[in-house]
Scaffold this active site. Structure first.
Site, PDB file in Angstrom:
ATOM      1  N   ARG A 112       2.002  -7.396   9.884  1.00  0.00           N
ATOM      2  CA  ARG A 112       3.108  -6.836   9.098  1.00  0.00           C
ATOM      3  C   ARG A 112       3.110  -7.407   7.672  1.00  0.00           C
ATOM      4  NH1 ARG A 112       9.003  -8.383   9.587  1.00  0.00           N
ATOM      5  NH2 ARG A 112      10.088  -6.877   8.280  1.00  0.00           N
ATOM      6  N   HIS A 155       2.936  -5.160   4.375  1.00  0.00           N
ATOM      7  CA  HIS A 155       4.019  -5.150   3.388  1.00  0.00           C
ATOM      8  C   HIS A 155       3.588  -5.681   2.026  1.00  0.00           C
ATOM      9  CE1 HIS A 155       7.912  -4.470   5.886  1.00  0.00           C
ATOM     10  NE2 HIS A 155       6.923  -3.710   6.304  1.00  0.00           N
ATOM     11  N   HIS A 178       1.942  -0.145  15.359  1.00  0.00           N
ATOM     12  CA  HIS A 178       3.104  -0.491  16.183  1.00  0.00           C
ATOM     13  C   HIS A 178       2.746  -0.722  17.650  1.00  0.00           C
ATOM     14  CE1 HIS A 178       6.376   0.896  13.103  1.00  0.00           C
ATOM     15  NE2 HIS A 178       5.807  -0.256  12.803  1.00  0.00           N
ATOM     16  N   TRP A 192       7.267  -1.783  21.151  1.00  0.00           N
ATOM     17  CA  TRP A 192       6.880  -0.375  21.322  1.00  0.00           C
ATOM     18  C   TRP A 192       6.072  -0.161  22.611  1.00  0.00           C
ATOM     19  CZ3 TRP A 192       7.131  -2.755  16.537  1.00  0.00           C
ATOM     20  CH2 TRP A 192       7.856  -2.102  15.541  1.00  0.00           C
TER      21      TRP A 192
HETATM   22 FE1  DDH Z   1       6.103  -1.357  11.028  1.00  0.00          FE
HETATM   23  N1  DDH Z   1       7.981  -2.018  11.472  1.00  0.00           N
HETATM   24  N2  DDH Z   1       6.875   0.284  10.129  1.00  0.00           N
HETATM   25  N3  DDH Z   1       4.246  -0.809  10.451  1.00  0.00           N
HETATM   26  N4  DDH Z   1       5.368  -3.074  11.825  1.00  0.00           N
HETATM   27  C1  DDH Z   1       8.307  -3.166  12.135  1.00  0.00           C
HETATM   28  C2  DDH Z   1       7.441  -4.065  12.696  1.00  0.00           C
HETATM   29  C3  DDH Z   1       6.058  -3.993  12.577  1.00  0.00           C
HETATM   30  C4  DDH Z   1       8.192   0.620  10.064  1.00  0.00           C
HETATM   31  C5  DDH Z   1       9.273  -0.184  10.437  1.00  0.00           C
HETATM   32  C6  DDH Z   1       9.142  -1.382  11.106  1.00  0.00           C
HETATM   33  C7  DDH Z   1       3.922   0.331   9.771  1.00  0.00           C
HETATM   34  C8  DDH Z   1       4.791   1.383   9.491  1.00  0.00           C
HETATM   35  C9  DDH Z   1       6.155   1.345   9.650  1.00  0.00           C
HETATM   36  C10 DDH Z   1       4.033  -3.395  11.918  1.00  0.00           C
HETATM   37  C11 DDH Z   1       2.994  -2.759  11.259  1.00  0.00           C
HETATM   38  C12 DDH Z   1       3.097  -1.559  10.555  1.00  0.00           C
HETATM   39  C13 DDH Z   1       9.737  -3.277  12.205  1.00  0.00           C
HETATM   40  C14 DDH Z   1      10.487  -4.414  12.866  1.00  0.00           C
HETATM   41  C15 DDH Z   1      10.255  -2.164  11.587  1.00  0.00           C
HETATM   42  C16 DDH Z   1      11.724  -1.813  11.429  1.00  0.00           C
HETATM   43  C17 DDH Z   1      10.607  -5.628  11.967  1.00  0.00           C
HETATM   44  C18 DDH Z   1      11.333  -6.746  12.684  1.00  0.00           C
HETATM   45  O1  DDH Z   1      12.504  -6.544  13.034  1.00  0.00           O
HETATM   46  O2  DDH Z   1      10.718  -7.803  12.902  1.00  0.00           O
HETATM   47  C19 DDH Z   1       8.340   1.950   9.513  1.00  0.00           C
HETATM   48  C20 DDH Z   1       9.655   2.649   9.253  1.00  0.00           C
HETATM   49  C21 DDH Z   1       7.078   2.413   9.283  1.00  0.00           C
HETATM   50  C22 DDH Z   1       6.679   3.747   8.792  1.00  0.00           C
HETATM   51  O3  DDH Z   1       5.467   4.008   8.578  1.00  0.00           O
HETATM   52  C23 DDH Z   1       7.458   4.760   8.609  1.00  0.00           C
HETATM   53  C24 DDH Z   1       2.554   0.284   9.352  1.00  0.00           C
HETATM   54  C25 DDH Z   1       1.880   1.378   8.517  1.00  0.00           C
HETATM   55  C26 DDH Z   1       2.036  -0.898   9.832  1.00  0.00           C
HETATM   56  C27 DDH Z   1       0.650  -1.441   9.667  1.00  0.00           C
HETATM   57  O4  DDH Z   1       0.397  -2.572   9.933  1.00  0.00           O
HETATM   58  C28 DDH Z   1      -0.442  -0.613   9.156  1.00  0.00           C
HETATM   59  C29 DDH Z   1       3.868  -4.530  12.807  1.00  0.00           C
HETATM   60  C30 DDH Z   1       2.545  -5.157  13.217  1.00  0.00           C
HETATM   61  C31 DDH Z   1       5.145  -4.901  13.220  1.00  0.00           C
HETATM   62  C32 DDH Z   1       5.521  -6.023  14.198  1.00  0.00           C
HETATM   63  C33 DDH Z   1       5.954  -7.270  13.485  1.00  0.00           C
HETATM   64  C34 DDH Z   1       6.371  -8.373  14.418  1.00  0.00           C
HETATM   65  O5  DDH Z   1       6.863  -9.384  13.898  1.00  0.00           O
HETATM   66  O6  DDH Z   1       6.222  -8.283  15.634  1.00  0.00           O
END
Ligand code: DDH
Length: 290
Positions: free
Chosen positions: A43, A47, A170, A186
């Site tokens: 993540r 980000h 996810h 998920w």
């Molecule tokens: Fe995500 N993500 N993500 N995400 N994401 C969250 C957690 C993780 C969205 C929302 C959330 C991607 C796209 C989207 C990962 C990777 C990727 C969380 C929860 C939210 C909310 C955070 C928390 O409470 O800790 C949304 C909206 C989108 C979207 O595309 C519309 C993408 C593109 C990626 C990527 O890596 C390419 C990962 C891994 C997590 C888990 C993190 C954790 O600590 O566990």
């Protein structure tokens, strides 16, 4: 040795495979979350890269501007201090690597070690200053629909196929009430990279969860899993559906597309003149014992 590349940001040589191995060896921690720092590192890589704006050319992984208060405090980045603090130990061991190279490399490491595909990675990102912080609002909100997703990802230069492939990340990790307000993983093994996220989108049934938190879905079969509205949009939007259905059935196709799209993501906004050749980072288990 192809693994030792001259770091464009300094004159020192960095053995990136050594950095990779150091990260890989510290991923597991039974006291943290589901037992691994991997998901939160993925993540962080996403980000720090997903802020890219193709029209202005600013944002992206070059800069590691999430080190500074304005960007660290953006709502979307809540909880990423766990990832950044975890990587401080690695930065101390390898002070020559830039934060922006370290954060993206850590994402690659976490994906590969979780059983995901090989991700092509190049070195050479430079760390920026506080003035390079991006404005808030460049990352997606989980309670919105397909239009919002497209606005965010088209701004980075991603297409529909890449959007769906990237969303398969996810498979890893979970939502934390104290970070995003959302709650739960998920899929059933959130430290294993697979196409389970897509399979479950279609093979289980999803209903709105009745609770005090923000709108999210739960699976009908045992209510232990979650989907965001943005996850559900990958099945309801006609164009997104083509790809999500394909990935639910074909893990190889998902792995192959994810690898390309994630590699593109973590190099967004980095001038190619700054970048090294591809550094072939190997999984721990694929390395010959020392
Ligand atoms: Fe995500 N993500 N993500 N995400 N994401 C969250 C957690 C993780 C969205 C929302 C959330 C991607 C796209 C989207 C990962 C990777 C990727 C969380 C929860 C939210 C909310 C955070 C928390 O409470 O800790 C949304 C909206 C989108 C979207 O595309 C519309 C993408 C593109 C990626 C990527 O890596 C390419 C990962 C891994 C997590 C888990 C993190 C954790 O600590 O566990």
């Amino acid at each position: 040795d192809a693994r030792t590349v001259k770091d464009a940001a300094s004159t020192k040589e960095v053995d990136y495979q050594k950095v990779y191995n150091a990260i890989a060896e510290t991923l597991e921690d039974e006291k943290y979350d589901d037992g691994s720092y991997g998901p939160v590192l993925v993540r962080l890589a996403w980000h720090c890269s997903g802020t890219y704006d193709k029209d202005s050319g600013n944002g992206g992984s070059n800069g590691a501007t999430m080190r500074f208060a304005p960007e660290a405090n953006h709502g979307a980045n809540a909880g990423l201090e766990h990832a950044r603090n975890h990587l401080e130990k690695i930065k101390k061991q390898f002070p020559e690597i830039t934060y922006s190279d370290l954060w993206t490399l850590a994402g690659v490491c976490a994906i590969q070690e979780a059983g995901g595909p090989y991700i092509p990675w190049r070195a050479g990102r430079k760390d920026g200053d506080v003035e390079n912080c991006t404005p808030d609002g460049r990352l997606p909100d989980g309670d919105k629909g397909a239009d919002h997703i497209r606005n965010i990802f088209y701004r980075m230069g991603m297409n529909d196929n890449e959007i769906v492939a990237l969303s398969g990340a996810h498979a890893l990790g979970r939502c934390h009430v104290d970070r995003s307000g959302f709650d739960g993983p998920w899929q059933y093994s959130p430290t294993t990279f697979s196409n389970e996220y897509f399979r479950l989108l279609y093979d289980d049934k999803w209903q709105e969860r009745k609770w005090k938190g923000p709108p999210q879905y739960e699976n009908k079969s045992d209510k232990s899993l979650m989907m965001l509205r943005t996850d559900m949009a990958l099945t309801t939007d006609k164009e997104f559906r083509k790809y999500s259905q394909k990935y639910a059935k074909d893990e190889q196709a998902f792995f192959s597309d994810f690898s390309k799209a994630f590699s593109k993501l973590i190099h967004l906004g980095v001038p190619t003149t700054q970048l090294s050749e591809e550094v072939p980072l190997k999984k721990l288990e694929d390395q010959a014992p020392a």
